[in-house]
Each structure stands twice: as structure tokens, then as C-alpha cells.
Write an enzyme that holds these catalytic residues in place. Structure first.
Site, PDB file in Angstrom:
ATOM      1  N   GLY A   1     -10.179 104.878  79.169  1.00  0.00           N
ATOM      2  CA  GLY A   1      -8.092 105.442  78.803  1.00  0.00           C
ATOM      3  C   GLY A   1      -8.450 105.103  77.198  1.00  0.00           C
ATOM      4  N   CYS A   2      -7.019 105.965  77.382  1.00  0.00           N
ATOM      5  CA  CYS A   2      -6.846 106.217  76.174  1.00  0.00           C
ATOM      6  C   CYS A   2      -6.018 104.495  75.330  1.00  0.00           C
ATOM      7  CB  CYS A   2      -5.983 106.856  75.591  1.00  0.00           C
ATOM      8  SG  CYS A   2      -4.184 106.975  76.677  1.00  0.00           S
ATOM      9  N   TYR A   3      -5.549 103.675  76.168  1.00  0.00           N
ATOM     10  CA  TYR A   3      -4.810 102.647  75.718  1.00  0.00           C
ATOM     11  C   TYR A   3      -5.808 101.574  75.974  1.00  0.00           C
ATOM     12  CZ  TYR A   3       0.441 103.929  76.204  1.00  0.00           C
ATOM     13  OH  TYR A   3       1.638 104.666  76.417  1.00  0.00           O
TER      14      TYR A   3
END
Lengths: 337, 337, 337, 337
Positions: B142-144
Site C-alpha cells: 500500500g502507498c502509506y
């Protein structure tokens, strides 16, 4: 009432004009600006201000009931001296009267008017209203400290906080002022998000710590400001450690009780969070209280940096000083979309 | 190499197409999209893609070397099953293969293809490159979590961290996907800044904690995401407590040593801070390490949520799987202004 | 006065609420919304509206002095029928009563309430104020036609125009409404500028031509709308051919004379041009008149599409209908920064 | 090839660096900047440029194959003189060599190097490619004239146009340069749209008229520029009168034929319109041709003002001068979202 705005062409000055021009008790509004050529903003065409902004020098012969100083620190203090001497009540929006002398000197350099520090009242309206009513000189709080203190003091004054408070704050660009600088050009700010002043370098940090320590001892603040690609608004995300376990319901009750008769402070119900547009153009502050499973408390707060963070709170203070209801001229609904 | 992008019309799909269309080793690029009418973006006019996006059903008769799945979770896992069965190597950009089964079920519901979990390799390239090279199925992070783990693992794996890690993160809007929702309309997002998911509600939190715990024990994460009025970019401000006093210079050395041969990770020199535009359109991550007077460490990190946070890292993983240099096709300079 | 806003959750509805909640003569403000779940906007927390937005069905038992309809065309007309029948004076912000029947049918489909067309008064306040005062049903003008007609009619009604009028107009995104559509997502609109409806396809074109032809004959309009990456504001750049040579000074005099007692219309002095922020949140229109060396006249005009282009003008019309000064509740200064 | 960018810290300079750093035939890239302190942008960290930007004075001892001048007009011409004398081939992105002497003097003041005007070749690549190949000095076109001429010349050179051409153009803010000015601050530009230079005051007007008149006689141009709250992109809406009735199909055929072997110019199919994001970060131009019922032709065109409008076209010209394919290093796909 006759009111002067000194420093009329910056962002704070413009917001003061906007609010004061709609204020029902302001019968005369007088604008002054520094040496730079005075421009008449198209925005004020409808107000009949054309040609009415005067050079700062003409302030010396003028005695309004209230003067708002929206000038750079240092310069502001000097004009405050002259105005106070002439009996004008002053609301200073610079940093000149917010800090004890030795702290000021360290962060800002030599103080322009140290003898006035003892009569200056910190203009965080919800906490110092009695002193404000009779004050001759108001030190209007900084935008970040306003958001921070409103969010933290209800727990601090009950000695519920301990250790390090992390204050991760995000601000729109008008907070950086209207002076032409490369770093605030549209081409640098749009589609960009960045922190600045990491590691205790921002001058609002001592202001936060100074007033926090009036209400509770032994707390330290870590303050990280960030620049958001928007014009207005401050959103603070504040992480707090409790001294004792208090339920979320109890925490909310503390905030609700503290601010129950404060018309500009809204405690959000469970499940809602503040956002900056909800206070756009207003003097409101929105606060939400949440708790992590591990016990840490997260308080989020939104204000308009030009509203409650500057011009709005300044007018709120003027209202108290003038014996008016504090909401006078400030009940406008903001622009949500 | 023949490569398929499955889910070609979302933001991640479009970024995959952008990167793969410039990739020197991709000789065939095939696009598939869900039931919705396939539109041809003006953006790709120059690439000759007009009319070449096919309905998802036609994927069943097609055997590329690599398939990128940019579909919603749940759906992604089902297509992964079919492709893996046919021997296609899959890079899945959904959440379907990032978490242990019981954690997945709790946060996302019943898993669509639990039998594949044991062959899935977490695609945080800088930490799992050896496994990635031979993997048949990549769970692209995921990006975070990508931003978080890149910023925290160098200290975690040296057992220098303790207690609670505060991860205050800010993201551009493309992170919320391209589905039409009121809350991501321009009229709701522009001139607004807001937190969401406060109190441990965001589904990227278990992903952060799960992989952090592979490198260090006993750490907890508080994760507060925020929405920034910009299209791309993630900026993380992460507050860390050390187990033992380590000087700032030593801390920087740890990061520099860890990432010295990692071409996409840049450790900024003293006095510089990351900002999202500096990684706009790239696969880079910028990291700065700072220390508060009281000893707390603040790590700031910037990535492009569609770059290193999604499509960029996915292509980086494909490069390793294909035996190419990991920078192949990814050395483009981003758009700064 | 008791006032209803029907369609309270769209952009126009929210602006109506904002204006009416500050209106000194509005003693009761009642909100209705279509079937969708009624949400309480944080924005209105301070107004005490929580829980007070009612489903549209409850409108039938309610008789306010004025009802503002901010509903989609077609639907709006049906509610107008019922309200008019019950004696409620209606200000309809949809397109339902702006056009002659045959033109409406061509552009919008079958009319929901054709029998009301003859009592509907076009609410371009500066031109139809006498009829508005006694009207039972106001067809509040479209945003683009308002800007266009205010800019063009002073010359048209003096028969100074001929041939083709080019109306190149640019609007912020709230003009497209609050329904969730991919094309108005932040990710599609930000950092983008685009025309739409080129070639006479926009439904505001017949409205422009219809009312222009009431004041002058033989004029044709070419109208090209564009979408600007901002929330509010319309800027029109209008190119006009004169029938006879008139000096720029004379042209300006015509505008000044026409609008001298119209408090919301400002004719800018030589050298100044309108910009949308100068009318942000207001009911004002700024107009500048310029002339090309070859004789063509260029009129530029700025309004707030939600202000003078929708809710502001609607309230202005209500003021006239109620026998109030037309500026009542509308003299607020906009937000410039 | 060794290449110098002179004026490396402005917006055009940064885009030149971005493109040249990815150019496969550029083996040495050398950066020079004016007196101001040379800063190293975080953006270029990955390129190893740190500390490599040199003061402009050091240019005198350096002989690259090509020099790009991204300096203010006047200053640019002086450096061109010196470089040409030393045999360096120069691509000048200022206005210094775009206009005949007498026109230049009128709009820009005394010319810094009039003797070079006769060897300067106007770098509108699609129209002057043969001359460009052997040129020693390129006058790279202005951003607005590039969009205008690409959109209008196909009809002009067939003598299909007459009378007045209205060129209503809209540009992002980087077109105004990176110097710190109040009017391009984020606080002034965001949520605002405004025209400027109305009435033939913009210095790109004579450039448009001068080159238009090389292809057709008797045409006049009315040019109204506007500032869009975005960083990059130009969108032109151009209104044209035909000398004779030509069907829309025929008009499109003329454009398609003209640009069929021009890789950067795309003529959109019926029903599609250009938008600036579709060319973001590219050297492409998108053009759509439409016709009003009354016969007027509307050509809409989109370019990136820093791409085809400046740095992209400059690199395209370098390619031709170096005997390379004109697309070399420029085939990157832009950023759509």
C-alpha cells in the site's frame, strides 16, 4: 466607533477590513499602509474605499477608538508605543507582545517597546476575557498557538496531561504573508505538500509552551508545521499522553463543559472530524477528541488562520474591550464550497 | 516481454500504462478493463492505444509474461488465481495478498484466494528483493505502508525503537481512487484539508504493524491519515522514541548505509526536508532524519503515491522478476513545477 | 418571514442557506432535501440546523412565505406547481421557467408545468425588477446567462451591436453541481483547463439568445464554456461588433449610466479588469469595457456563479418580492484571499 | 553531445534539465545560472547535479555543442553574441530573436544584438524544419504564439481565412516566470481566474501577427490572455472566419494532411476536445476543429507551456540541428492525473 487598520494591504489587513466593514458598531474605518504604493483592491470597490488608504505617517495625527496593528514584528511595537501614549487602545497582531522579554529577545531580537510588556494582555479570548475587557494593549495570539491552546488547555488545566505533546500542524499559505517570495509562488506551492521548521525551529513554539505552562507544569511540546496547497485554514493533529485513564466520554464532557458558553468553539460529536473548509471565513474553531486503543488521546482542531487565528479573534477582542457581545459582527456563516 | 494491465482505467492503471509504455523491455502492452465502457483517454492518443482496451472477460485466453492487477480487493484475488494457474506471473496492487489470513478477514472480509497467501511475496522492493526475483505472485505494498516502512525499518531492524510510533501522514487525492464519490469531488477537496480514519480505523494500519513486527518486536503504531488538496504525493511525519541515545549523525549514517545501494531512496543532507513535488511522477523516496532537543526522532518521508506507492514500485518489482536492473524504465526525472 | 430551501444539500442549496441564515428579515429557515439521506454539514454546526433537514415529502404540509427550489430541472417544475397552488411564492433556480415552451422542449424535453410559464418572471434583477416585485414565480437566471446579459444588454438595448457576439466564458466547478461524477473529481479537474460544449451545445445558449433578442434583433451568439480548476467564479470575455463607431469613453458612460443605481454592478475604471476572486462569496458583478484598435469591443465580466449567478440573485429577487431593499442581507464583503 | 543550459533555475531551465537529463544523446549536461546563489533543487538529487550549477561568468571558457539560453530578453541576446562567436550553436528561449528589429524595439526596447537577427531561424519546428537543421541560432517561439500558429496556419496558408481572428487564450502560471512577484503568489492565484493585457497589450501579439503574415495577408489578430489557477498548460480557443464555405470534414482533412507526419501534433476526432492535462509534461499539441451553425470555425488547441511552448520545442529543434530524429528523448508519456 472609529477604528484604524494599520497595515491594510497584507492578508491579515484585508481580512480585518472585510470583517470591520460589516461590523454594525464600526462607524468609521480608517486604513493605513506602509511606504509601498497604496493600491485599491477591486475587492473593496463596493465599500467606497478607493483612494482612502493613507500612508503610515498620517497615523500620528489620528485618534481612533481602536487601532489594529497588522505590521511586521518590531515595527508593530514602535507604533503601539505611540498609539498607547495617545490613549488609543491597541490590538497588535504581530508577535511583539506575546512573549516574556527574554524569550522574545532570543527568538525575535531586541524588543522595540519592552516597557509595554507588563500592560499587554494575551488575546486568547476564551481564556483571558476578563483581562481583555479592560486592556489597553492586546497581544493577539499567533495562528498556530491559537489552534494548539484551544485544543490542549481544557485537559492541561485539569492536570490530565504529562510528558511530550506532539503538535503536528498544517497551514494554508496566507499564513506566510503577502510579501513576494519565491517559496510562496503558486508554481512552488500548488501540487506540493511539505514540512518546515522541523526540530523546534518555528517561532510559534515558545508561544505555545509559554502559555501552556501557565496552566500546567512539566509539559514539553514538539511542533511540526507543514504547508498545505490552499489559501486558508489550519488543521492541528495533536497527540497527548494522559496522567490517568479517563474514558473518551469523560474527555468529551470536559471539552463540552469548558466551552459550553463559548460561541465560537464547537466540540464535534463522536464520528465527526474537523476540516478547514468548515471554518473558512469564520471565527469558529472545531475540535474533535479521539482516543487510541493504547490510551493516547488525539485532538484534532480546525480554524481559519486569518479568522480565529488572526483577524477574527482580534475583532472578538475588540468587542470585549468595547463592552459589546463578543459575537458582534462575527456571526457570519463561512464559505463551505 | 508481453505485459498486461488489468484495470486500466483507474489512476493506478493509468500510471502503469504511462510507465510501461516507456519501458524499453516491454514489447507488448495489453490493457483490460472491467465491465464499464472502455474509454480511450486523450492522453494516450500518441501511443496508439485507441480501441485497444479490452473487456476483462478476454483476459482468460491471454498469457502475458506479467500481469499487473489494479482491481478492487476481493476481485483482484480471483483474477490472480486464474492467472497463476496458467503460469502468468502476477503483480497484484490490491490489498489481497499483503496480510495474514486472519488479519485480512478482519479488515477486508472473506479472502478470495487464501491458498495463494503462502506463495505471495510482499513487494517492498528494498527489503524483499531476493524473494521478489523468483516470486510468482507479488503483493505490492500500500502507498502509506511503503512510505512508513521505508522511513522506519532502518532503525527498527537495529532494535533502536521502542514504545509507540506516531505516523502522521498526508496524501493527495488520487490515493482514494477514481470511482465517482461526492467526497472526492473538486468542490469538496479544493481549499480544504482534513484528517480521516482517526483512532486506528485505516486499513493500512495492520499492514504497517504486520511488517514492522517482522523487523522488531513490541512496537505499536498510531496512524493518522489526512487528505491534501493535491492530486499526487504522500508526506509522512513520523515520531519515534529511541531505546538508547544515538546522535543525529549516527542516525543519518544508519540510513545512508542501509540505502547506499538503493537507487530510488535518497537520504537528504542536514537542513533539507522532503516535499512531495520533488518525487512527482517518479519512483523515488526522499527521507530526512531530525532529532528534537528532548531526544525524540522525527523522520519525514515523501513518495509519489502512484509512483513508489503503487505503479512505480510494481514496475520495479517486475524488473527484478524479469532479471533486469531494477531501475529499468524508471529513471525518468519527475515534474518539479 | 418564513423561508424554505428545497434541495438543501447541493452547492446552490448550501449557498442559499449561508445567505438566508445571515438575512436580517428571515425569521424561520426550513430545509428540505430529496430522498437521499440527509446529512448535517459541519459547516452549519453553529446555526443549530442539526437534524432539521427534512425529507422532501414533508414539504406538502408546509406554507412558507417564500420557497427556493434548488432541484434538477423537471423535478423543480413539479414542486413549483404544488407550491404555487398553495399560494407560496416560488423562486425556482432550475431551468424550468426560463425559456419559451418550444425552446424548453427542444433542449430539456417535455415541460413539467407548462401552464406556469405565463406567470413566470425572469429574475435578472437589474432588468426586470418591476415585474419581480409582484411575481408569484421567479425563473432565476442561469449563471452563464446572468454574466452574459449583464455585460451585453447595455449596448444591445441601444441598438449598438450587430452580427455575431462571441461569448468565451470560464467557470469554476461548482457550476457542474454536487452529484458524484468522474469528470468533476479533484483528480480530473485540478491542474487542468478544458473547453466543453463547443459548437452551440450548452443549454445556456438558448437562454442567452432568448433574452438578448428581447432587447435587440438580429444578433447571434457563439458561446464557448470552459472549466477552470477552481470552485467558484465565472469570467466572461465577450467580443462585440458595433453598428457605429463609439469612443471608449462613450461606451463606458453608457454602462455607468445604465448601472448607476444598481448596487451590485460595478463598472471598473480604465486600466482595471475583473477577476473572479473580487466577487467571491458576493452578489456583485464586475464589468470592464475595452476596445481594440480595429474597433471591436471587448467586455469582461466576473460574477460568483453561486452568488449573482444563483443564490445571491435569488435572495435579491426575494428582497424585491418582499418589499425590502434589494441589498438586504447581501452587503457582505467577499473573501478576496 | 555536450549541452549547456544557461539560466538553469527558472521554470524553463528546470524543464530543459528534466528533458535533457533523460535524452539518450546528451552525454554531458552543464548548468549555468545568474548571479543569484545557486541552489540545488531536491528534485535533481537523483541526477547527481549537486554543486554542479556554475555562475554565469564561467560560461565564457566553455564550448558545448549546443547552448540553451533561458534568460530574460536583452540579457539573452548578449550571451548569444558571445556563444555564436565561439561557434556554439544557440537555441534562445527569450524573445530576442523572434521579431524584426523595428517591431522588437517597439515592444522590448533597444535590441542587444541586432546583427544576429539575419541568421536567427524561428523555431516553430513543424513549419521551419529545413532551416532549423542548419541554423546556428534558433529563436524558440513564445508559448502563446506556438499554440496560436499551430492552430491557425493550416487554414491561413491555404488562404481560407479573412478578417479578424479572435485568439482567446488561457495559461497556467509558470508562463509568468519564477521571479518573486506578488501577483503570482499562491494566495493571489488560487481560486481566481483573470484576464490580462486586454486590448492588444501582450508582447506575444506582434509575434503571432508577424508569422501569420508570412503565410497569409490581411489578417488581424485580437489576443486576450488569461491566467488559470494551475501550474502548466495553455488552452487556446480561436475563432476564425472563412473566405469560402468549407465543410467541417474538409477542414479536418486539411489539418490531418498538414500534420500527418508531424509526430507531436494530434488532430482530435469529432466529439473530442483538447484539455491541458492531456499534454502535461509532453511536447505534444492537441487540436480540435469545430464549426458553428453560422459558419464560424472554432479551433481549440492545448499545449504544455513549458513543453511544446518552451523547453520541449527547444529540444525538438536541437534534435534537428544535430541530425537526430526530432522525437529523440521526447517520446515520454505525460502525466494525466
Amino acid at each position: 466607533m472609529k477604528v484604524a487598520v494599520v497595515g491594510a494591504t497584507g492578508y491579515t489587513g484585508a481580512e480585518l477590513i472585510r470583517l470591520l466593514s460589516m461590523h454594525p458598531e464600526v462607524t468609521g474605518l480608517f486604513l493605513f499602509s506602509r511606504g509601498e504604493e497604496v493600491e485599491v483592491e477591486k475587492h473593496f470597490l463596493g465599500l467606497g474605499f478607493a483612494g482612502k488608504v493613507k500612508p503610515l505617517e498620517e497615523l500620528s495625527g489620528f485618534n481612533p477608538d481602536f487601532a489594529f496593528l497588522a505590521l511586521p514584528h518590531g515595527e508593530s511595537g514602535r507604533y503601539a508605543q505611540e498609539l498607547i501614549r495617545r490613549g488609543v487602545r491597541v490590538i497588535d497582531l504581530s508577535a511583539d507582545f506575546r512573549l516574556p522579554l527574554e524569550v522574545y529577545d532570543k527568538w525575535y531580537g531586541p524588543h522595540p517597546a519592552p516597557e509595554l510588556l507588563e500592560i499587554a494582555v494575551y488575546g486568547l479570548t476564551e481564556y483571558f476575557s476578563e483581562k481583555i475587557k479592560t486592556a489597553r494593549l492586546i497581544a493577539n495570539p499567533g495562528c498556530y498557538p491559537t489552534a494548539f491552546l484551544l485544543a490542549v488547555l481544557p485537559l492541561a488545566e485539569k492536570d490530565l496531561l504529562q510528558g511530550v505533546i506532539i503538535s503536528d500542524m498544517k497551514s494554508g499559505v496566507t499564513g506566510a504573508g503577502r510579501a513576494a517570495k519565491r517559496e510562496t509562488l503558486f508554481g512552488e506551492v500548488a501540487e506540493n505538500f511539505r514540512p518546515y521548521g522541523v526540530g523546534g525551529k518555528h517561532r510559534h513554539l515558545p508561544e505555545m509552551e509559554n502559555f501552556l505552562n501557565m496552566f500546567a507544569k512539566g509539559l514539553r511540546v514538539i511542533f511540526t508545521p507543514h504547508l498545505v496547497p490552499m489559501k486558508r485554514g489550519i488543521l492541528g493533529t495533536i497527540y497527548l499522553n494522559l496522567t490517568t485513564d479517563v474514558s473518551l466520554e469523560e474527555l468529551r464532557k470536559i471539552y463540552l463543559a469548558k466551552y459550553q458558553d463559548k460561541p465560537f468553539i464547537k466540540i464535534l460529536p463522536d464520528g465527526q472530524l474537523p476540516e478547514t473548509r468548515a471554518v473558512y471565513g469564520t471565527n469558529n474553531a472545531l475540535i474533535a477528541v479521539n482516543k487510541e486503543p493504547g490510551g493516547m488521546v488525539i485532538v484534532t482542531v480546525a480554524i481559519d488562520n486569518l479568522g480565529k487565528g488572526a483577524a477574527g479573534q482580534a475583532v472578538q477582542n475588540m468587542n470585549l474591550m468595547a463592552g459589546l457581545d463578543e459575537t458582534c459582527g462575527l456571526k457570519n456563516t463561512g464559505i463551505y464550497f
